[in-house]
Design a protein around this motif. Structure first.
Motif, PDB file in Angstrom:
ATOM      1  N   GLY A   3      23.729   9.125  44.585  1.00 39.59           N
ATOM      2  CA  GLY A   3      23.107   8.396  45.684  1.00 39.59           C
ATOM      3  C   GLY A   3      23.040   9.229  46.951  1.00 39.59           C
ATOM      4  N   GLY A   4      24.067  10.043  47.190  1.00 38.40           N
ATOM      5  CA  GLY A   4      24.079  10.893  48.383  1.00 38.40           C
ATOM      6  C   GLY A   4      22.976  11.937  48.343  1.00 38.40           C
ATOM      7  N   ILE A   5      22.744  12.523  47.163  1.00 36.71           N
ATOM      8  CA  ILE A   5      21.680  13.520  47.029  1.00 36.71           C
ATOM      9  C   ILE A   5      20.314  12.851  47.201  1.00 36.71           C
ATOM     10  CG2 ILE A   5      20.557  15.097  45.410  1.00 36.71           C
ATOM     11  CD1 ILE A   5      23.332  15.722  44.287  1.00 36.71           C
ATOM     12  N   GLY A   6      20.176  11.644  46.670  1.00 41.72           N
ATOM     13  CA  GLY A   6      18.929  10.904  46.836  1.00 41.72           C
ATOM     14  C   GLY A   6      18.670  10.560  48.292  1.00 41.72           C
TER      15      GLY A   6
END
Length: 77
Positions: A3-6
């Protein structure tokens, strides 16, 4: 992690889009106005005497001419 990369990718895409929009709007405002070339024989004529765009007048005349023609009536059986 995923989710952080997204989220980082989404923010990066928004920043790039914002920069592109800002650049496009900046160039659209900075363009000089269009200068029409002088017409031959109109050197002494005032600018108001030369029509800038005769298309609306031509369109109006064409519509008026078409409106004057009678519609053909269909044959009754």
């Amino acid at each position: 992690m995923r989710g952080g990369i997204g989220l980082i990718g989404l923010v990066l895409a928004l920043v790039i889009t914002g920069l592109l929009v800002k650049r496009q709007l900046g160039t659209a405002v900075a363009t000089p106005p269009l200068v029409r070339p002088a017409l031959p024989g109109a050197a002494g004529a005032p600018p108001a005497a030369v029509p800038l765009n005769p298309l609306p007048q031509q369109t109006k005349e064409a519509v008026d001419a078409l409106m004057q023609k009678p519609r053909p009536m269909p044959e009754e059986p």
